[in-house]
Design an enzyme around this catalytic site. Structure first.
Site, PDB file in Angstrom:
ATOM      1  N   LYS A  83       0.829  -1.173  -0.091  1.00 26.55           N
ATOM      2  CA  LYS A  83       0.035   0.120  -0.106  1.00 26.55           C
ATOM      3  C   LYS A  83       0.895   1.342  -0.058  1.00 26.55           C
ATOM      4  CE  LYS A  83      -3.806   1.998   2.841  1.00 26.55           C
ATOM      5  NZ  LYS A  83      -4.554   1.688   4.086  1.00 26.55           N
ATOM      6  N   SER A 158      -9.370   2.512   3.858  1.00 22.03           N
ATOM      7  CA  SER A 158      -8.318   3.268   2.706  1.00 22.03           C
ATOM      8  C   SER A 158      -7.568   2.181   1.813  1.00 22.03           C
ATOM      9  CB  SER A 158      -7.590   4.154   3.593  1.00 22.03           C
ATOM     10  OG  SER A 158      -6.607   3.441   4.373  1.00 22.03           O
ATOM     11  N   SER A 182      -9.548   0.608   7.682  1.00 17.78           N
ATOM     12  CA  SER A 182      -9.248   0.360   6.477  1.00 17.78           C
ATOM     13  C   SER A 182      -8.527  -0.875   5.997  1.00 17.78           C
ATOM     14  CB  SER A 182      -7.959   1.355   6.461  1.00 17.78           C
ATOM     15  OG  SER A 182      -8.311   2.877   6.677  1.00 17.78           O
TER      16      SER A 182
END
Length: 471
Positions: A83, A158, A182
Site C-alpha cells: 500500500k 483506505s 481500512s
C-alpha cells in the site's frame, strides 16, 4: 441504478500460472515445481495490466524481471503489492495525496521487511485515498479505484487499491493497514477476508508509533481464511511480540463451542440498513446451527465516542499539515483534498478538547472488556450500510455533508483501533440486490486472533465465499 444484468464486473482469472490458486496454494505449486516463481510474477503482472485500466488500483508497478523474487519463506514466490503509505526501498511513497511530489524511499519500512520475510514478490504499490482518511478510494482530480464486483461502486478504503486487485484475481494477497477500518472496510466491499491484528501483533507502523493512541495496524487482505492465517504465522517467524500469546499457524475450525455476542446497530446510535442486518442475522443462524451459543450484547461505550474519534481524526490531519514538509519540500497543505481540509479546520475549532478526548478514548477499553464478560467473540456488521456508489463519499462533496455520510457508514470499526483489539471482516452468505458482497465482523479479546480465524474457517467451510469469477 444499474441492474444485475447491466453490471460491469472485472476479473483477471485465467488459465495461467496463477490459475485460481490462493496464496497458500500458489506457494505450494511453486515449491512442488509445477510453476516457476518468475513465471508466476510475469503472469501476475499481465493480470494487473489486464484489469488496471478499469480498476485504477495501482500507484506504482515494478518491472518484475529487474527486481527478482522472494527466495524463501512460507509464501515464497507469491506476488503481492504494498500500500502506498508504506516505504518500499527505491519507490516513492505518495500517501494518495496531490499535496506534494513524493521522493523514492531510502529503506524498507519495518513492516515491509516483515512482509518480505514470508518470501512474497512485490510487484508495486496500490492506491489509497489521501493519507488513508476516507472509507472510499476516491480523489478530487483523478479516477477512483473501482470495485471489481461492480465498477459503479466503491472498492472501500483506505486499502481500496489492494482490495480491488485481490478481489479481481490479479494477486492472491496484498498489503493493507487499518487506522479506523481500512483493512476491514475494503474487505467487506470487495468480498474478501480482512483481519486487523491486535496492536503489537506485527511490527509497529512508523506513523502510528508517534501517536498518543496508536490506532494503526498492518496486515493483508486475502480471498481465503488460510491465506490470512498463513501470513500471520509467517510474520511471527520474523518477529513475535513477547507480550502477546504466540499464534502459530491456525489451520481450520476448532472443536470447541463458543459464546458469541451480536449487535445489529452501532453503539453510537447508527442503525444498520436492512441488507446489512439480514447478513448478520443469517450469520447468527449459521453459528447456532454449527453449535455455538449466540446472544445479543451491548457495547456501552461513551456516547461521545464518535465525536471524540472525529476530533482525533482531525488532529491527524492537522499534524500532517504541520509536518508535511518531511514528506516533500514542495508540500502545500492547501492542496490537500476536501476531506483532509475539512477535518483539519474542524479540529482547529475544537483543539482545546484534545486532552479530554484522549482520556475518554483510552477508557474505551474498559467498556470493551465489560462487553466481553462471559463471551469469546462479538459479531456485528462491518459497516452500517452496504457499499455506496462511486461519488457518494467523493472528497469533492461539501465537508458537512461528506462527514455526515461517513459517520453514517463507518459506525462499527473504529472501536477496535482505539482499544487495540483484533477484528476480522468475512463475506456474509447473502449479497445486495446488485450482487455486491456484504461483510460481517467478528471482534475478539486482545491477542486472540486464533479464535477469530477459527470461526472464519468454520463459516468458510460451511458455505464457501462467493467468487467474482462465478458471476
Amino acid at each position: 441504478m444499474t441492474t444485475f444484468e447491466e453490471r460491469t464486473t472485472v476479473h483477471a482469472f485465467r488459465d495461467d500460472a496463477l490459475g485460481e490458486h490462493d496464496a497458500v496454494g500458489l506457494a505450494e505449486a511453486i515449491r512442488r515445481g509445477e510453476v516457476g516463481a518468475l513465471e508466476v510474477a510475469r503472469d501476475a503482472a499481465a493480470r494487473v495490466r489486464a484489469v488496471e485500466t478499469r480498476l485504477n488500483a495501482v500507484q506504482v508497478h515494478i518491472d518484475v524481471p529487474a527486481h527478482g523474487r522472494g527466495a524463501g519463506g512460507a509464501l515464497a514466490g507469491v506476488p503481492t503489492f504494498v500500500k502506498d503509505n508504506t516505504d518500499y526501498l527505491g519507490l516513492p511513497t505518495g500517501h494518495g495525496s496531490a499535496a506534494f511530489a513524493p521522493r523514492p524511499a531510502r529503506r524498507h519500512a519495518p513492516f515491509v521487511r516483515q512482509l518480505l520475510s514470508s518470501g512474497v514478490t512485490v510487484l508495486g504499490k496500490t492506491r489509497l485515498p489521501e493519507f488513508g482518511f476516507s472509507p472510499t478510494t476516491e480523489y478530487e482530480d483523478s479516477e477512483p479505484v473501482r470495485n471489481p464486483w461492480h465498477t459503479d461502486y466503491s472498492a472501500g478504503g483506505s486499502s481500496g487499491g489492494s482490495a480491488a486487485l485481490v478481489a479481481a484475481g490479479a494477486v492472491p494477497i496484498a498489503h493493507a493497514n487499518d487506522g479506523g477500518g481500512s483493512i476491514r472496510i475494503p474487505a467487506a466491499c470487495c468480498g474478501l477476508v480482512g483481519l486487523k491484528p491486535t496492536r503489537g501483533r506485527v511490527v509497529a507502523n512508523a506513523q502510528g508509533r508517534q501517536l498518543p493512541i496508536d490506532i494503526v495496524t498492518d496486515g493483508i487482505v486475502s480471498r481465503s481464511v488460510r491465506d490470512t492465517a498463513a501470513f500471520l504465522a509467517a510474520a511471527e517467524t520474523h518477529w513475535r511480540n513477547p507480550r502477546l500469546p504466540p499464534l502459530g499457524l491456525v489451520e481450520g475450525p476448532a472443536e470447541r463451542r463458543l459464546r458469541i455476542g451480536f449487535l445489529l446497530d452501532s453503539p453510537n446510535g447508527v442503525r444498520s440498513d436492512a441488507a446489512t442486518r439480514a447478513a448478520v442475522t443469517e450469520t447468527v443462524a449459521t453459528l447456532e446451527r454449527l453449535g455455538h451459543t449466540v446472544e445479543p450484547v451491548e457495547l456501552a461505550i461513551d456516547p461521545r465516542f464518535t465525536e471524540d474519534f472525529l476530533t482525533y481524526w482531525g488532529m491527524l490531519s492537522f499534524l500532517i499539515g504541520v509536518t508535511g514538509r518531511t514528506l516533500g519540500a514542495d508540500f502545500d497543505r492547501r492542496r490537500m483534498d476536501g476531506l483532509s481540509r475539512g477535518l483539519r479546520e474542524a479540529y482547529l475549532k475544537n483543539w482545546q478538547r484534545t486532552p479530554g478526548v484522549l482520556r475518554r478514548l483510552k477508557r474505551t477499553r474498559e467498556a470493551y472488556a465489560t462487553a466481553f464478560r462471559g463471551l469469546d467473540l462479538v459479531l456485528s456488521p462491518v459497516l452500517a450500510h452496504t457499499t455506496p456508489p462511486i461519488g457518494h463519499l467523493d472528497p469533492t462533496v461539501p465537508y458537512p455533508a461528506l462527514i455526515e455520510r461517513i459517520l453514517a457508514y463507518v459506525a462499527f470499526t473504529p472501536v477496535n483501533n482505539v482499544v487495540g483489539t483484533p477484528s476480522i471482516s468475512v463475506p456474509a452468505a447473502s449479497a445486495t440486490e446488485d450482487g455486491l458482497p456484504i461483510g460481517v465482523m467478528f471482534s475478539g479479546r486482545p491477542g486472540d486472533e486464533r479464535t477469530l480465524l477459527e470461526v472464519a474457517f468454520a463459516l468458510e467451510a460451511d458455505r464457501p465465499f462467493r467468487r467474482v469469477q462465478d458471476l
